[in-house]
Design a protein around this motif. Structure first.
Motif, PDB file in Angstrom:
ATOM      1  N   ARG A 172      -7.453  16.701  -2.087  1.00 48.05           N
ATOM      2  CA  ARG A 172      -8.384  17.444  -1.100  1.00 48.05           C
ATOM      3  C   ARG A 172      -8.944  18.779  -1.361  1.00 48.05           C
ATOM      4  NH1 ARG A 172     -10.784  13.072   1.423  1.00 48.05           N
ATOM      5  NH2 ARG A 172      -9.086  11.487   2.224  1.00 48.05           N
ATOM      6  N   LYS A 173      -8.030  19.574  -2.033  1.00 53.40           N
ATOM      7  CA  LYS A 173      -8.234  20.853  -2.315  1.00 53.40           C
ATOM      8  C   LYS A 173      -9.134  20.923  -3.538  1.00 53.40           C
ATOM      9  CE  LYS A 173      -5.868  25.403  -3.198  1.00 53.40           C
ATOM     10  NZ  LYS A 173      -4.647  25.968  -3.331  1.00 53.40           N
ATOM     11  N   ASN A 174      -8.803  20.231  -4.734  1.00 49.82           N
ATOM     12  CA  ASN A 174      -9.582  19.863  -5.661  1.00 49.82           C
ATOM     13  C   ASN A 174     -10.941  19.540  -5.612  1.00 49.82           C
ATOM     14  OD1 ASN A 174      -7.184  21.091  -6.960  1.00 49.82           O
ATOM     15  ND2 ASN A 174      -6.639  18.977  -7.689  1.00 49.82           N
ATOM     16  N   HIS A 175     -11.058  18.652  -4.546  1.00 44.99           N
ATOM     17  CA  HIS A 175     -12.593  17.934  -4.248  1.00 44.99           C
ATOM     18  C   HIS A 175     -13.093  18.876  -3.574  1.00 44.99           C
ATOM     19  CE1 HIS A 175     -15.097  15.552  -1.603  1.00 44.99           C
ATOM     20  NE2 HIS A 175     -15.435  15.031  -2.838  1.00 44.99           N
ATOM     21  N   PHE A 176     -12.578  20.071  -2.670  1.00 48.49           N
ATOM     22  CA  PHE A 176     -13.199  20.902  -1.988  1.00 48.49           C
ATOM     23  C   PHE A 176     -14.022  22.045  -3.056  1.00 48.49           C
ATOM     24  CE2 PHE A 176     -13.659  24.945   0.467  1.00 48.49           C
ATOM     25  CZ  PHE A 176     -14.627  24.584   1.244  1.00 48.49           C
ATOM     26  N   LYS A 177     -13.207  22.320  -4.029  1.00 46.86           N
ATOM     27  CA  LYS A 177     -13.785  23.289  -5.025  1.00 46.86           C
ATOM     28  C   LYS A 177     -14.982  22.807  -5.950  1.00 46.86           C
ATOM     29  CE  LYS A 177      -9.177  25.667  -5.759  1.00 46.86           C
ATOM     30  NZ  LYS A 177      -7.845  25.719  -6.900  1.00 46.86           N
ATOM     31  N   LYS A 178     -14.956  21.337  -5.978  1.00 44.71           N
ATOM     32  CA  LYS A 178     -16.190  20.712  -6.582  1.00 44.71           C
ATOM     33  C   LYS A 178     -17.495  20.708  -5.889  1.00 44.71           C
ATOM     34  CE  LYS A 178     -12.993  17.903  -9.146  1.00 44.71           C
ATOM     35  NZ  LYS A 178     -12.729  16.215  -9.327  1.00 44.71           N
ATOM     36  N   MET A 179     -17.532  21.145  -4.615  1.00 39.48           N
ATOM     37  CA  MET A 179     -18.402  21.142  -3.722  1.00 39.48           C
ATOM     38  C   MET A 179     -19.283  22.553  -4.057  1.00 39.48           C
ATOM     39  SD  MET A 179     -17.180  19.892  -0.186  1.00 39.48           S
ATOM     40  CE  MET A 179     -16.154  18.251   0.145  1.00 39.48           C
ATOM     41  N   ASP A 180     -20.736  22.429  -3.855  1.00 37.66           N
ATOM     42  CA  ASP A 180     -21.627  23.412  -3.826  1.00 37.66           C
ATOM     43  C   ASP A 180     -21.481  24.383  -2.591  1.00 37.66           C
ATOM     44  OD1 ASP A 180     -23.021  22.173  -1.930  1.00 37.66           O
ATOM     45  OD2 ASP A 180     -24.505  21.472  -3.732  1.00 37.66           O
ATOM     46  N   GLU A 181     -22.076  25.286  -2.330  1.00 39.33           N
ATOM     47  CA  GLU A 181     -22.109  26.425  -1.059  1.00 39.33           C
ATOM     48  C   GLU A 181     -22.645  25.527  -0.162  1.00 39.33           C
ATOM     49  OE1 GLU A 181     -20.408  29.108  -0.928  1.00 39.33           O
ATOM     50  OE2 GLU A 181     -19.923  28.696  -3.105  1.00 39.33           O
ATOM     51  N   GLY A 182     -23.727  24.723  -0.147  1.00 39.99           N
ATOM     52  CA  GLY A 182     -24.188  24.216   0.886  1.00 39.99           C
ATOM     53  C   GLY A 182     -23.139  23.061   1.536  1.00 39.99           C
ATOM     54  N   GLU A 183     -22.779  22.400   0.783  1.00 37.82           N
ATOM     55  CA  GLU A 183     -21.601  21.392   1.128  1.00 37.82           C
ATOM     56  C   GLU A 183     -20.337  22.024   1.902  1.00 37.82           C
ATOM     57  OE1 GLU A 183     -22.581  17.856  -2.136  1.00 37.82           O
ATOM     58  OE2 GLU A 183     -21.255  19.336  -2.657  1.00 37.82           O
ATOM     59  N   LYS A 184     -20.013  22.880   1.154  1.00 40.76           N
ATOM     60  CA  LYS A 184     -18.699  23.864   1.796  1.00 40.76           C
ATOM     61  C   LYS A 184     -19.158  24.163   3.107  1.00 40.76           C
ATOM     62  CE  LYS A 184     -16.727  25.355  -2.669  1.00 40.76           C
ATOM     63  NZ  LYS A 184     -16.366  26.595  -3.462  1.00 40.76           N
ATOM     64  N   TRP A 185     -20.363  24.673   3.274  1.00 43.67           N
ATOM     65  CA  TRP A 185     -20.804  25.245   4.632  1.00 43.67           C
ATOM     66  C   TRP A 185     -20.721  24.218   5.674  1.00 43.67           C
ATOM     67  CZ3 TRP A 185     -24.432  24.049   8.222  1.00 43.67           C
ATOM     68  CH2 TRP A 185     -24.859  24.883   9.203  1.00 43.67           C
ATOM     69  N   ILE A 186     -21.059  22.875   5.286  1.00 48.10           N
ATOM     70  CA  ILE A 186     -21.067  21.647   6.312  1.00 48.10           C
ATOM     71  C   ILE A 186     -19.540  21.379   6.286  1.00 48.10           C
ATOM     72  CG2 ILE A 186     -21.411  19.130   6.187  1.00 48.10           C
ATOM     73  CD1 ILE A 186     -23.968  19.612   4.728  1.00 48.10           C
ATOM     74  N   VAL A 187     -18.613  21.465   5.554  1.00 45.43           N
ATOM     75  CA  VAL A 187     -17.216  21.260   5.824  1.00 45.43           C
ATOM     76  C   VAL A 187     -16.655  22.308   6.625  1.00 45.43           C
ATOM     77  CG1 VAL A 187     -15.028  21.042   4.690  1.00 45.43           C
ATOM     78  CG2 VAL A 187     -17.102  19.999   3.532  1.00 45.43           C
TER      79      VAL A 187
END
Length: 255
Positions: free
Chosen positions: A180-195
Motif C-alpha cells: 500500500r505504501k509503495n502504491h501511494f508513492k506512485k500516485m500523482d499529487e491530485g490522486e494523493k489529495w483524494i486519498v
C-alpha cells in the motif's frame, strides 16, 4: 432574533428531557421482558441465524465481485485522447469503474470471510470443553469458513492482477510487505489529495462508530452481563486512532 448561542442553550434542556423520556421508556420496556428470554440469534442450532447472515453477506460480495470482474476486459483498451471536460475527473470508462468496484468488494469479502472464521473458531472452542462433542453444524460451519478464506484470497489475487494489467505504472506488488505504501508513492499529487480527503472522512466516521460501539457495549452490559474486555479494547482502538491522527499532523507541521 435570538442569539445563536442562546438558541443552543435553549436546546440543551430539550435534549435532556428527550433523553430522559427515551431512557425511561426503554427501561420500562426491558423490565417487562421475561427473564428467561433467549437472545441467541438461532433457529435450530445456537447462532445458526448469525452464521446464515454472515454466509449471505459473503456470497453477495463474492458474486458481485465476480460480476464486476466479468464486466472488465482482461486487457485495457486504448482510447483516443479527449479534450478536457468537466467529467474528466471521473474514471474514463465503465470497465475501470467496474474494476474499482471489484477492488472494493474484494476487500469487503476478505473482511467478511475472516470475521466468519473468527466467529466459527470461537464457537468451536466454546463447545469443545462441553460434555458433548461439537455437533455437525459447528464442524461444518468451521470447514465452510475456512473454504471462504481460500475463495476470497483467490478472488482478490485475480482482482489485483486485473488491476495491474490496467495500470502497469502503479501496479500493486503482492509480494511486498509495503504494498500500500509503495502504491501511494506512485500516485500523482491530485490522486494523493483524494486519498487524504478520503482518509480524513474515514477518520471522522471511525470516531463516530467507535463512540456508538462504546455506548452499545455499555448498554449490553447493563441489560445482560458485564463485559469489560470489549469496552477496554474499543477504548484502546479509539485512543490509537486519535493518537495516529495527531502524530501525523505534528509530523506534517514540522516538515
Amino acid at each position: 432574533m435570538p442569539h445563536p448561542q442562546k438558541k443552543r442553550r435553549m436546546r440543551l434542556p430539550l435534549y435532556a428531557a428527550g433523553g430522559a423520556v427515551v431512557g425511561f421508556m426503554t427501561a420500562a420496556l426491558f423490565r417487562k421482558l421475561p427473564s428467561d428470554l433467549n437472545w441467541t440469534p438461532s433457529i435450530y442450532y445456537d447462532y445458526d441465524l448469525l452464521f446464515l447472515l454472515v454466509a449471505l453477506m459473503f456470497l453477495v460480495t463474492v458474486i458481485w465481485n465476480s460480476i464486476s470482474l466479468a464486466r472488465t476486459p482482461s486487457v485495457r483498451l486504448e482510447e483516443p485522447d479527449a479534450d478536457f471536460t468537466d467529467d474528466s475527473t471521473s474514471l474514463s470508462s465503465p470497465a475501470e469503474r467496474s474494476l474499482g468496484r471489484a477492488l472494493m468488494l474484494s476487500s469487503f469479502g476478505v473482511i467478511t470471510a475472516f470475521a466468519w472464521v473468527a466467529l466459527a473458531l470461537s464457537l468451536y472452542e466454546a463447545n469443545s470443553h462441553a460434555a458433548e462433542s461439537p455437533n455437525l453444524f459447528i464442524l461444518g460451519n468451521l470447514v465452510a469458513s475456512c473454504i471462504s478464506i481460500i475463495v476470497v484470497v483467490v478472488l482478490q489475487n485475480l482482482t489485483i492482477k486485473r488491476y495491474n494489467r490496467y495500470f502497469p505504472d502503479r501496479a500493486l506488488d503482492l509480494d511486498s510487505l509495503n504494498m500500500r505504501k509503495n502504491h501511494f508513492k506512485k500516485m500523482d499529487e491530485g490522486e494523493k489529495w483524494i486519498v487524504y480527503r478520503a482518509a480524513y472522512r474515514s477518520f471522522q466516521m471511525m470516531n463516530l462508530l467507535l463512540g456508538i460501539g462504546m455506548a452499545a457495549l455499555v448498554l449490553y452490559s447493563v441489560l445482560f452481563t458485564f463485559t469489560a474486555f470489549p469496552i477496554v479494547l474499543l477504548a484502546g482502538i479509539w485512543m490509537i486512532n486519535i493518537g495516529v491522527y495527531f502524530r501525523e499532523t505534528y509530523r506534517a507541521q514540522n516538515q
